[in-house]
Design a protein around this motif. Structure first.
Motif, PDB file in Angstrom:
ATOM      1  N   THR A 363       0.819  -1.214   0.000  1.00  0.00           N
ATOM      2  CA  THR A 363       0.000   0.000   0.000  1.00  0.00           C
ATOM      3  C   THR A 363       0.860   1.274   0.000  1.00  0.00           C
ATOM      4  O   THR A 363       0.322   2.365   0.069  1.00  0.00           O
ATOM      5  CB  THR A 363      -0.920   0.034   1.238  1.00  0.00           C
ATOM      6  OG1 THR A 363      -0.111  -0.031   2.419  1.00  0.00           O
ATOM      7  CG2 THR A 363      -1.884  -1.133   1.223  1.00  0.00           C
ATOM      8  N   GLN A 364       2.197   1.127  -0.067  1.00  0.00           N
ATOM      9  CA  GLN A 364       3.056   2.304   0.017  1.00  0.00           C
ATOM     10  C   GLN A 364       4.054   2.432  -1.132  1.00  0.00           C
ATOM     11  O   GLN A 364       4.864   3.354  -1.144  1.00  0.00           O
ATOM     12  CB  GLN A 364       3.838   2.276   1.344  1.00  0.00           C
ATOM     13  CG  GLN A 364       2.952   2.233   2.578  1.00  0.00           C
ATOM     14  CD  GLN A 364       3.756   2.395   3.857  1.00  0.00           C
ATOM     15  OE1 GLN A 364       4.641   3.244   3.940  1.00  0.00           O
ATOM     16  NE2 GLN A 364       3.461   1.576   4.850  1.00  0.00           N
ATOM     17  N   TYR A 365       3.992   1.490  -2.069  1.00  0.00           N
ATOM     18  CA  TYR A 365       5.018   1.484  -3.116  1.00  0.00           C
ATOM     19  C   TYR A 365       4.948   2.719  -4.010  1.00  0.00           C
ATOM     20  O   TYR A 365       5.925   3.062  -4.675  1.00  0.00           O
ATOM     21  CB  TYR A 365       4.900   0.216  -3.965  1.00  0.00           C
ATOM     22  CG  TYR A 365       3.636   0.116  -4.778  1.00  0.00           C
ATOM     23  CD1 TYR A 365       3.592   0.591  -6.089  1.00  0.00           C
ATOM     24  CD2 TYR A 365       2.493  -0.470  -4.249  1.00  0.00           C
ATOM     25  CE1 TYR A 365       2.438   0.505  -6.839  1.00  0.00           C
ATOM     26  CE2 TYR A 365       1.339  -0.561  -4.991  1.00  0.00           C
ATOM     27  CZ  TYR A 365       1.310  -0.086  -6.290  1.00  0.00           C
ATOM     28  OH  TYR A 365       0.164  -0.173  -7.037  1.00  0.00           O
ATOM     29  N   ARG A 366       3.813   3.428  -4.014  1.00  0.00           N
ATOM     30  CA  ARG A 366       3.695   4.616  -4.847  1.00  0.00           C
ATOM     31  C   ARG A 366       4.361   5.845  -4.229  1.00  0.00           C
ATOM     32  O   ARG A 366       4.600   6.834  -4.922  1.00  0.00           O
ATOM     33  CB  ARG A 366       2.219   4.948  -5.087  1.00  0.00           C
ATOM     34  CG  ARG A 366       1.459   3.948  -5.938  1.00  0.00           C
ATOM     35  CD  ARG A 366       0.028   4.433  -6.103  1.00  0.00           C
ATOM     36  NE  ARG A 366      -0.794   3.520  -6.872  1.00  0.00           N
ATOM     37  CZ  ARG A 366      -2.091   3.701  -7.088  1.00  0.00           C
ATOM     38  NH1 ARG A 366      -2.700   4.779  -6.590  1.00  0.00           N
ATOM     39  NH2 ARG A 366      -2.780   2.833  -7.789  1.00  0.00           N
ATOM     40  N   THR A 367       4.619   5.798  -2.930  1.00  0.00           N
ATOM     41  CA  THR A 367       5.111   6.988  -2.246  1.00  0.00           C
ATOM     42  C   THR A 367       6.558   7.288  -2.626  1.00  0.00           C
ATOM     43  O   THR A 367       7.343   6.384  -2.924  1.00  0.00           O
ATOM     44  CB  THR A 367       5.012   6.815  -0.724  1.00  0.00           C
ATOM     45  OG1 THR A 367       5.853   5.730  -0.328  1.00  0.00           O
ATOM     46  CG2 THR A 367       3.581   6.495  -0.301  1.00  0.00           C
ATOM     47  N   LYS A 368       6.917   8.560  -2.596  1.00  0.00           N
ATOM     48  CA  LYS A 368       8.277   8.970  -2.938  1.00  0.00           C
ATOM     49  C   LYS A 368       9.304   8.365  -1.977  1.00  0.00           C
ATOM     50  O   LYS A 368      10.431   8.060  -2.377  1.00  0.00           O
ATOM     51  CB  LYS A 368       8.380  10.495  -2.914  1.00  0.00           C
ATOM     52  CG  LYS A 368       7.598  11.182  -4.033  1.00  0.00           C
ATOM     53  CD  LYS A 368       7.790  12.686  -3.970  1.00  0.00           C
ATOM     54  CE  LYS A 368       7.020  13.380  -5.107  1.00  0.00           C
ATOM     55  NZ  LYS A 368       7.184  14.844  -5.048  1.00  0.00           N
ATOM     56  N   ALA A 369       8.900   8.188  -0.714  1.00  0.00           N
ATOM     57  CA  ALA A 369       9.839   7.659   0.278  1.00  0.00           C
ATOM     58  C   ALA A 369      10.303   6.248  -0.066  1.00  0.00           C
ATOM     59  O   ALA A 369      11.408   5.845   0.301  1.00  0.00           O
ATOM     60  CB  ALA A 369       9.190   7.665   1.658  1.00  0.00           C
ATOM     61  N   MET A 370       9.465   5.493  -0.790  1.00  0.00           N
ATOM     62  CA  MET A 370       9.801   4.102  -1.101  1.00  0.00           C
ATOM     63  C   MET A 370      10.378   3.946  -2.506  1.00  0.00           C
ATOM     64  O   MET A 370      10.614   2.822  -2.949  1.00  0.00           O
ATOM     65  CB  MET A 370       8.551   3.209  -0.960  1.00  0.00           C
ATOM     66  CG  MET A 370       8.025   3.156   0.446  1.00  0.00           C
ATOM     67  SD  MET A 370       9.259   2.489   1.597  1.00  0.00           S
ATOM     68  CE  MET A 370       8.953   3.509   3.032  1.00  0.00           C
ATOM     69  N   LEU A 374      13.809   5.177 -10.791  1.00  0.00           N
ATOM     70  CA  LEU A 374      12.970   4.170 -11.429  1.00  0.00           C
ATOM     71  C   LEU A 374      12.828   2.911 -10.582  1.00  0.00           C
ATOM     72  O   LEU A 374      12.060   2.004 -10.926  1.00  0.00           O
ATOM     73  CB  LEU A 374      13.559   3.781 -12.794  1.00  0.00           C
ATOM     74  CG  LEU A 374      13.623   4.898 -13.843  1.00  0.00           C
ATOM     75  CD1 LEU A 374      14.328   4.389 -15.087  1.00  0.00           C
ATOM     76  CD2 LEU A 374      12.214   5.391 -14.177  1.00  0.00           C
ATOM     77  N   PHE A 375      13.552   2.825  -9.455  1.00  0.00           N
ATOM     78  CA  PHE A 375      13.582   1.606  -8.662  1.00  0.00           C
ATOM     79  C   PHE A 375      13.086   1.872  -7.249  1.00  0.00           C
ATOM     80  O   PHE A 375      13.091   3.013  -6.764  1.00  0.00           O
ATOM     81  CB  PHE A 375      15.012   1.037  -8.613  1.00  0.00           C
ATOM     82  CG  PHE A 375      15.589   0.745  -9.969  1.00  0.00           C
ATOM     83  CD1 PHE A 375      15.271  -0.433 -10.618  1.00  0.00           C
ATOM     84  CD2 PHE A 375      16.422   1.662 -10.592  1.00  0.00           C
ATOM     85  CE1 PHE A 375      15.796  -0.706 -11.869  1.00  0.00           C
ATOM     86  CE2 PHE A 375      16.953   1.398 -11.840  1.00  0.00           C
ATOM     87  CZ  PHE A 375      16.636   0.204 -12.491  1.00  0.00           C
ATOM     88  N   LEU A 376      12.661   0.786  -6.597  1.00  0.00           N
ATOM     89  CA  LEU A 376      12.245   0.883  -5.207  1.00  0.00           C
ATOM     90  C   LEU A 376      13.467   1.026  -4.301  1.00  0.00           C
ATOM     91  O   LEU A 376      14.540   0.526  -4.606  1.00  0.00           O
ATOM     92  CB  LEU A 376      11.450  -0.363  -4.801  1.00  0.00           C
ATOM     93  CG  LEU A 376      10.106  -0.552  -5.520  1.00  0.00           C
ATOM     94  CD1 LEU A 376       9.498  -1.898  -5.162  1.00  0.00           C
ATOM     95  CD2 LEU A 376       9.145   0.571  -5.171  1.00  0.00           C
ATOM     96  N   ASN A 377      13.280   1.707  -3.194  1.00  0.00           N
ATOM     97  CA  ASN A 377      14.359   1.965  -2.243  1.00  0.00           C
ATOM     98  C   ASN A 377      14.456   0.779  -1.276  1.00  0.00           C
ATOM     99  O   ASN A 377      13.785   0.723  -0.249  1.00  0.00           O
ATOM    100  CB  ASN A 377      14.079   3.265  -1.481  1.00  0.00           C
ATOM    101  CG  ASN A 377      15.272   3.724  -0.672  1.00  0.00           C
ATOM    102  OD1 ASN A 377      16.048   2.911  -0.183  1.00  0.00           O
ATOM    103  ND2 ASN A 377      15.418   5.037  -0.524  1.00  0.00           N
TER     104      ASN A 377
END
Length: 411
Positions: A363-370, A374-377
């Protein structure tokens, strides 16, 4: 001469990640008894039974059936020895009929195809023999939870099970379905079957079981005649401290409504009414119950409140903090602080093959923090997962457990 139908001696199970699920556990079954295994989630109950059913191999220990040492390397080995298991999460194919599920893996043949008429006959014969009524031609996906459980029990009995292991069998049953299950289990005991009843519901254990093995932190805390121990004594052995079994509710101050449902109606794609003129409000600080016999709209109501309804028309309003959410998607509703724990958490609540971190991220993959470009943090996701698990442990005020124990469901 042997005194036990089945014995497990010195069973230890250590997983590759270092988690010790069972440590030097001794367990025995007498023929024709209902034997409870009680303990908290993570106590090692299900792991011990998976070892008995050949789904897991012990790191140490031995298993004896009627005094003969056996090595159970697969579920088929256990089935061949007369052991059947009904898992907490049913192992049925939803799109198949009851009869097709019953004979799966042992299908009667007609030429190169399956003899469906014979499968139906086998199902009806087994159902009559054990007085467990089912419709052989019904699709499993259309059955109630209680009826699915009957099919699982009959599947094991059809394969010759004399020892039947039930893993948290009442977890998803209504009180009426639980009473019916207890009648059926007593009938099976009278017919000479031996039943293992895994549960942490002490009233149910006391009501139906002859003996009880209590487990805590992967170890056995002792074996008792259920009539000789109180619920308070059982709970103390389960958690290692006194437990308050009665809860006195206080009158709490409540705030303004955080959820308001006004005139909610829902029709399916064919215009059939699923919900009609539903009205209620939930205030901050309240626990509100929704009760009803299965199939009377509870599921559709929850889906309407969580943004899960699709292909339907609706009337009225569903307000969360004053915002009508009927046209909102699930992620937008989550941002308003609404969460949903479904009745079938394995099918609806989580991606069972994914990691804890991936599930928490859903539910949080869209947030800038994550995100990192182009890749997830990855590092931030890992930190989030660890912090949420630690917060969960603190909120539950339970004993500290390795995070790995939370990755595989109930031990």
């Amino acid at each position: 001469m042997y005194t036990a139908l089945l014995e497990m001696r010195g069973i230890t199970k250590v997983y590759p990640n270092g988690v010790v699920a069972n440590k030097d556990v001794h367990f025995s079954l007498r023929e024709g008894e209902i034997h409870a295994i009680a303990g908290e989630n993570g106590a090692g109950k299900s792991t011990l039974m998976k070892i008995m059913f050949g789904m897991e191999e012990p790191s140490e220990g031995e298993i004896y059936i009627k005094g003969e040492k056996v090595k159970l390397q697969s579920a088929q080995d256990a089935i061949d020895r007369g052991i059947g298991m009904v898992h907490q999460h049913f192992m049925l194919v939803p799109s198949f009929t009851v009869a097709e599920n019953m004979v799966l893996g042992m299908e009667p043949r007609r030429g190169v195809g399956i003899n469906y008429a014979e499968a139906v006959r086998m199902t009806e014969e087994t159902a009559r023999k054990y007085n467990l009524a089912v419709d052989p031609k019904a699709k499993v996906e259309d059955l109630t939870v209680g009826m699915k459980q009957k099919v699982e029990i009959l599947k094991a009995l059809l394969r010759g099970a004399k020892i039947l292991v039930l893993d948290e069998p009442t977890a998803v049953l209504t009180p009426q379905e639980t009473e019916e299950l207890f009648r059926e289990l007593k009938q099976l005991r009278e017919q000479g079957h031996t039943i293992v009843f895994i549960s942490h519901k002490l009233k149910e254990v006391k009501a139906i079981c002859d003996r009880i093995t209590i487990m805590r932190s992967g170890r056995s805390e002792g074996v008792f005649q259920t009539q000789d121990v109180t619920e308070q004594e059982i709970s103390r052995l389960m958690v290692g401290r006194d437990v308050v079994l009665k809860y006195d509710k206080e009158i709490l101050a409540v705030s303004e409504p955080v959820l308001t449902v006004q005139g909610l109606g829902v029709n399916d794609a064919d215009g059939k009414a699923l919900l009609s003129d539903i009205n209620f409000a939930v205030r901050g600080g309240q626990i509100v119950g929704i009760a009803g016999v299965e199939g009377n709209g509870q599921t559709q109501l929850i889906e309407a409140l969580t943004g899960s309804l699709r292909g339907v028309s609706s009337q009225g309003s569903v307000l969360v903090k004053g915002k009508d959410i009927r046209e909102s998607d699930i992620l937008d509703i989550r941002k308003l602080g609404v969460s949903y724990i479904p009745e079938d958490r394995m099918r609806q609540g989580i991606a069972s093959e994914a990691s804890i971190a991936d599930n928490l991220l859903s539910t949080q993959y869209r947030t800038k923090a994550m995100n990192k470009g182009l890749f997830l943090n990855g590092s931030r996701i890992a930190k989030l997962a660890v912090s949420l698990v630690e917060e969960f442990k603190v909120r539950c005020s339970g004993p500290s457990q390795p995070i790995g124990m939370l990755s595989g469901g109930n031990m």
